[in-house]
Design a protein around this motif. Structure first.
Motif, PDB file in Angstrom:
ATOM      1  N   ARG A 155      11.937   2.745  -0.936  1.00 50.87           N
ATOM      2  CA  ARG A 155      12.838   3.818  -1.335  1.00 50.87           C
ATOM      3  C   ARG A 155      12.413   5.099  -0.638  1.00 50.87           C
ATOM      4  O   ARG A 155      11.262   5.525  -0.740  1.00 50.87           O
ATOM      5  CB  ARG A 155      12.828   4.015  -2.849  1.00 50.87           C
ATOM      6  N   ASN A 156      13.350   5.672   0.110  1.00 49.38           N
ATOM      7  CA  ASN A 156      13.111   6.921   0.838  1.00 49.38           C
ATOM      8  C   ASN A 156      11.857   6.865   1.709  1.00 49.38           C
ATOM      9  O   ASN A 156      11.079   7.802   1.784  1.00 49.38           O
ATOM     10  CB  ASN A 156      13.031   8.092  -0.141  1.00 49.38           C
ATOM     11  N   GLY A 157      11.693   5.717   2.378  1.00 46.56           N
ATOM     12  CA  GLY A 157      10.619   5.577   3.351  1.00 46.56           C
ATOM     13  C   GLY A 157       9.279   5.193   2.787  1.00 46.56           C
ATOM     14  O   GLY A 157       8.296   5.087   3.542  1.00 46.56           O
ATOM     15  N   ARG A 158       9.173   4.970   1.483  1.00 44.99           N
ATOM     16  CA  ARG A 158       7.900   4.594   0.864  1.00 44.99           C
ATOM     17  C   ARG A 158       8.050   3.282   0.097  1.00 44.99           C
ATOM     18  O   ARG A 158       9.122   2.992  -0.426  1.00 44.99           O
ATOM     19  CB  ARG A 158       7.418   5.690  -0.089  1.00 44.99           C
ATOM     20  N   ALA A 159       6.959   2.529   0.031  1.00 46.20           N
ATOM     21  CA  ALA A 159       6.981   1.291  -0.741  1.00 46.20           C
ATOM     22  C   ALA A 159       7.317   1.609  -2.190  1.00 46.20           C
ATOM     23  O   ALA A 159       6.712   2.491  -2.805  1.00 46.20           O
ATOM     24  CB  ALA A 159       5.640   0.589  -0.641  1.00 46.20           C
TER      25      ALA A 159
ATOM     26  N   SER B 167       4.374 -11.794   0.575  1.00 43.65           N
ATOM     27  CA  SER B 167       4.462 -11.371  -0.822  1.00 43.65           C
ATOM     28  C   SER B 167       5.470 -10.229  -0.919  1.00 43.65           C
ATOM     29  O   SER B 167       5.940  -9.702   0.096  1.00 43.65           O
ATOM     30  CB  SER B 167       3.093 -10.913  -1.313  1.00 43.65           C
ATOM     31  N   MET B 168       5.765  -9.806  -2.138  1.00 45.36           N
ATOM     32  CA  MET B 168       6.664  -8.660  -2.313  1.00 45.36           C
ATOM     33  C   MET B 168       6.075  -7.407  -1.673  1.00 45.36           C
ATOM     34  O   MET B 168       6.774  -6.645  -1.001  1.00 45.36           O
ATOM     35  CB  MET B 168       6.919  -8.403  -3.798  1.00 45.36           C
ATOM     36  N   VAL B 169       4.790  -7.198  -1.892  1.00 44.99           N
ATOM     37  CA  VAL B 169       4.129  -6.015  -1.333  1.00 44.99           C
ATOM     38  C   VAL B 169       4.152  -6.077   0.186  1.00 44.99           C
ATOM     39  O   VAL B 169       4.433  -5.082   0.870  1.00 44.99           O
ATOM     40  CB  VAL B 169       2.689  -5.908  -1.860  1.00 44.99           C
ATOM     41  N   GLU B 170       3.864  -7.250   0.748  1.00 44.57           N
ATOM     42  CA  GLU B 170       3.899  -7.405   2.204  1.00 44.57           C
ATOM     43  C   GLU B 170       5.313  -7.235   2.746  1.00 44.57           C
ATOM     44  O   GLU B 170       5.499  -6.676   3.841  1.00 44.57           O
ATOM     45  CB  GLU B 170       3.353  -8.781   2.588  1.00 44.57           C
ATOM     46  N   ALA B 171       6.307  -7.702   1.995  1.00 44.57           N
ATOM     47  CA  ALA B 171       7.697  -7.544   2.438  1.00 44.57           C
ATOM     48  C   ALA B 171       8.062  -6.072   2.560  1.00 44.57           C
ATOM     49  O   ALA B 171       8.740  -5.656   3.505  1.00 44.57           O
ATOM     50  CB  ALA B 171       8.638  -8.249   1.458  1.00 44.57           C
ATOM     51  N   ALA B 172       7.590  -5.256   1.594  1.00 43.91           N
ATOM     52  CA  ALA B 172       7.846  -3.814   1.671  1.00 43.91           C
ATOM     53  C   ALA B 172       7.155  -3.212   2.895  1.00 43.91           C
ATOM     54  O   ALA B 172       7.750  -2.402   3.625  1.00 43.91           O
ATOM     55  CB  ALA B 172       7.342  -3.133   0.399  1.00 43.91           C
ATOM     56  N   GLU B 173       5.908  -3.606   3.143  1.00 40.39           N
ATOM     57  CA  GLU B 173       5.174  -3.097   4.309  1.00 40.39           C
ATOM     58  C   GLU B 173       5.864  -3.492   5.608  1.00 40.39           C
ATOM     59  O   GLU B 173       5.969  -2.686   6.545  1.00 40.39           O
ATOM     60  CB  GLU B 173       3.739  -3.637   4.289  1.00 40.39           C
ATOM     61  N   LEU B 174       6.347  -4.713   5.665  1.00 35.43           N
ATOM     62  CA  LEU B 174       7.018  -5.201   6.863  1.00 35.43           C
ATOM     63  C   LEU B 174       8.293  -4.409   7.144  1.00 35.43           C
ATOM     64  O   LEU B 174       8.551  -4.001   8.283  1.00 35.43           O
ATOM     65  CB  LEU B 174       7.341  -6.685   6.711  1.00 35.43           C
ATOM     66  N   MET B 175       9.102  -4.167   6.100  1.00 29.54           N
ATOM     67  CA  MET B 175      10.350  -3.450   6.310  1.00 29.54           C
ATOM     68  C   MET B 175      10.116  -2.002   6.711  1.00 29.54           C
ATOM     69  O   MET B 175      10.855  -1.451   7.543  1.00 29.54           O
ATOM     70  CB  MET B 175      11.221  -3.527   5.061  1.00 29.54           C
ATOM     71  N   MET B 176       9.094  -1.368   6.166  1.00 29.40           N
ATOM     72  CA  MET B 176       8.758  -0.003   6.604  1.00 29.40           C
ATOM     73  C   MET B 176       8.324  -0.014   8.063  1.00 29.40           C
ATOM     74  O   MET B 176       8.688   0.885   8.835  1.00 29.40           O
ATOM     75  CB  MET B 176       7.671   0.583   5.709  1.00 29.40           C
ATOM     76  N   TRP B 177       7.556  -1.000   8.464  1.00 32.33           N
ATOM     77  CA  TRP B 177       7.109  -1.118   9.866  1.00 32.33           C
ATOM     78  C   TRP B 177       8.309  -1.287  10.795  1.00 32.33           C
ATOM     79  O   TRP B 177       8.324  -0.740  11.910  1.00 32.33           O
ATOM     80  CB  TRP B 177       6.163  -2.308   9.987  1.00 32.33           C
ATOM     81  N   LEU B 178       9.334  -1.986  10.327  1.00 36.84           N
ATOM     82  CA  LEU B 178      10.538  -2.185  11.136  1.00 36.84           C
ATOM     83  C   LEU B 178      11.433  -0.954  11.161  1.00 36.84           C
ATOM     84  O   LEU B 178      12.413  -0.911  11.896  1.00 36.84           O
ATOM     85  CB  LEU B 178      11.332  -3.387  10.614  1.00 36.84           C
ATOM     86  N   GLY B 179      11.109   0.035  10.328  1.00 39.08           N
ATOM     87  CA  GLY B 179      11.847   1.296  10.362  1.00 39.08           C
ATOM     88  C   GLY B 179      12.770   1.542   9.191  1.00 39.08           C
ATOM     89  O   GLY B 179      13.516   2.531   9.188  1.00 39.08           O
ATOM     90  N   ALA B 180      12.746   0.678   8.180  1.00 35.04           N
ATOM     91  CA  ALA B 180      13.652   0.842   7.047  1.00 35.04           C
ATOM     92  C   ALA B 180      13.222   2.012   6.169  1.00 35.04           C
ATOM     93  O   ALA B 180      12.057   2.128   5.799  1.00 35.04           O
ATOM     94  CB  ALA B 180      13.704  -0.430   6.219  1.00 35.04           C
ATOM     95  N   ARG B 181      14.180   2.845   5.816  1.00 31.61           N
ATOM     96  CA  ARG B 181      13.962   3.914   4.838  1.00 31.61           C
ATOM     97  C   ARG B 181      14.263   3.424   3.433  1.00 31.61           C
ATOM     98  O   ARG B 181      13.721   3.924   2.459  1.00 31.61           O
ATOM     99  CB  ARG B 181      14.868   5.106   5.156  1.00 31.61           C
ATOM    100  N   GLN B 182      15.140   2.442   3.315  1.00 31.86           N
ATOM    101  CA  GLN B 182      15.470   1.798   2.056  1.00 31.86           C
ATOM    102  C   GLN B 182      15.483   0.297   2.335  1.00 31.86           C
ATOM    103  O   GLN B 182      15.922  -0.135   3.401  1.00 31.86           O
ATOM    104  CB  GLN B 182      16.856   2.222   1.538  1.00 31.86           C
TER     105      GLN B 182
END
Length: 491
Positions: A385-389, A438-453
């Motif tokens: 959400r808004n660029g943060r896990a 994992s869920m936590v890793e999925a959030a880290e992965l999406m932020m690395w790919l550039g997702a803000r949400q």
């Protein structure tokens, strides 16, 4: 062939509505030719491969492999049917195994805290370690334990959710709304009740790409298990109510945004009596009023309730006991218990019942217009959400070790600051080939790919990505699974 439910869906950028892209802006927009190559968040090394394919202008497919295999197998004792328990439970199970002549150890693990659920700990009882090529050795130990009355199973250590070297085998599809000229749509296939593979939905709609959507209901009657667990809006029609506060993808044209939503549905009789409609196109619980639409695709449940059949003008054309067809051009109000009494009292034949459906964006507190080109796909757990896990496991009903910590195949959706939609699948349950996330890793992965949400969609054996009629990832079931809904990319 039955009419398919294909919804044009739209959205804005994640934080605010996306303005139309001028021709000059489109020309200036950089072409996506690669994903990040440094700082991969799930492993210590950036070593990996990346292959890029332009599917269409503004639509790019990336095949990524990161990491290398190092995990093997162990044997876990089952504690009340699970592979973990409290410290006292684990020590008791370990003592029983030792008394039977088995060497075992108690292993503590930490389930990480997420946005709405604190950190916790658990304990496993395990014995032995084998390489990927030695699984048979672990299976022999499980048999010996079973012979002594001790329940156990073979566990792949890469599934644990603790630090690993991988590998990760991923597919990433990016859709740039400034260059892509097609549209994003949602499909429920032939009906709400029926499950169907994403590739079948894509083929019928002539989509060039697709991924599976949100969770479907495996706890209802077998013939109704295509029902989405959460919101579904198709062609502006609300076909499944929201789980209040759960993340969803709102699509329109070629744009997408991710937000949290709630739904409200009311029925008002011609006599002025107004009541809440509890659900749409699902089994009714005690004392509930449920609306069935023609897209349901099955007879309504014969649960001793009462039903009012409405025509396209909302007029009551028939009052009947529960359990009947939902004909084309009609809707059925289905009541159980006290709500069956409401139908008998307030839904008289030739009277009009006004049904009002509303979807509210909980971030903006504004209604989402249910126009013919609006569609919404429900996610399972919010990730970014808004660029943060911001993993909302408890809010979304998945606050447990298996969903937060353990690794599984994943289908993920995210939106960048510029409004680009990112769809990703992470293969899993493939020891030595891909460990999942994992869920936590999925959030880290999406932020690395550039997702803000970002949001987690259905995963496990449901995780599938289709491009030009071909399933490009490797579903963990060994073949593509029928699912409740899918997100389609049309040319």
């Amino acid at each position: 062939m039955p009419r398919r439910l294909i919804a044009g869906l739209a959205a804005m950028s994640l934080v605010m509505a996306t303005a139309p892209v001028a021709a000059a802006d489109t020309a200036a927009r950089p072409v996506r030719s690669k994903l990040p190559t440094k700082g991969f968040p799930l492993a210590e090394s950036d070593a990996g491969t990346q292959k890029h394919t332009t599917v269409a202008p503004g639509l790019d497919l990336f095949t990524m492999v990161q990491g290398k295999p190092s995990d093997g197998y162990t044997v876990s004792l089952l504690i009340k049917g699970k592979d973990y328990g409290s410290k006292a439970e684990a020590e008791a199970a370990a003592e029983a195994a030792r008394a039977a002549g088995h060497e075992v150890g108690v292993q503590r693990f930490v389930r990480p805290g997420v946005a709405d659920y604190p950190e916790g700990e658990g304990y496993m009882v395990r014995t032995g370690r084998w390489t990927l090529a030695q699984r048979h050795g672990a299976e022999k130990v499980v048999k010996r334990l079973k012979d002594d009355g001790i329940k156990a199973k073979v566990d792949f250590l890469g599934d644990d959710g603790t630090r690993t070297t991988g590998p990760w085998n991923m597919r990433v599809l990016t859709i740039d709304p400034g260059r892509f000229r097609g549209s994003l749509r949602a499909s429920l296939g032939q009906s709400v009740a029926k499950r169907e593979t994403p590739s079948a939905m894509a083929k019928h709609a002539k989509a060039i790409a697709a991924v599976n959507g949100g969770f479907f209901n495996i706890h209802t009657a077998k013939n109704l298990r295509g029902e989405p667990v959460g919101i579904s809006v198709v062609n502006g029609r609300l076909l499944s109510e929201a789980v209040p506060g759960r993340s969803a993808i709102v699509l329109k044209g070629r744009t997408a945004r991710i937000t949290e939503v709630k739904t409200s549905i009311t029925a008002k009789s011609e006599g002025g009596e107004k009541t809440v409609v509890n659900g749409v196109n699902r089994m009714a619980a005690a004392d509930e009023l449920v609306l069935y639409t023609e897209e349901f695709g099955e007879k309504t449940p014969a649960d001793e309730g009462a039903e009012a059949v409405l025509n396209d003008k909302g007029e009551v054309t028939e009052l009947r006991p529960a359990g009947g067809k939902v004909a084309a051009g009609t809707r059925v109000l289905h009541g159980t218990g006290i709500m069956a009494d409401w139908i008998w009292s307030h839904a008289w034949e030739r009277w009009t019942i006004e049904i009002e459906s509303k979807v509210t964006d909980l971030r903006t507190r504004k209604s989402i217009p249910l126009t013919s080109d609006t569609g919404i796909i429900g996610g399972s757990v919010g990730l970014v959400r808004n660029g943060r896990a911001h993993v909302t496991a408890k809010t979304d009903g998945y606050a447990n070790v298996n969903m937060i910590l353990r690794r599984h195949p994943r289908t993920l959706a995210g939106v960048t600051k510029s409004g680009e939609l990112i769809l990703a699948t992470v293969d899993g349950r493939r020891p030595g080939v891909s460990v999942g996330a994992s869920m936590v890793e999925a959030a880290e992965l999406m932020m690395w790919l550039g997702a803000r949400q970002a949001v987690n969609l259905d995963g496990g054996g449901s995780s599938a990505m289709v491009v030009k009629g071909k399933v490009v990832n490797t579903p963990s079931d060994g073949s593509e699974r029928g699912v409740g809904d899918a997100l389609l990319v049309l040319p």
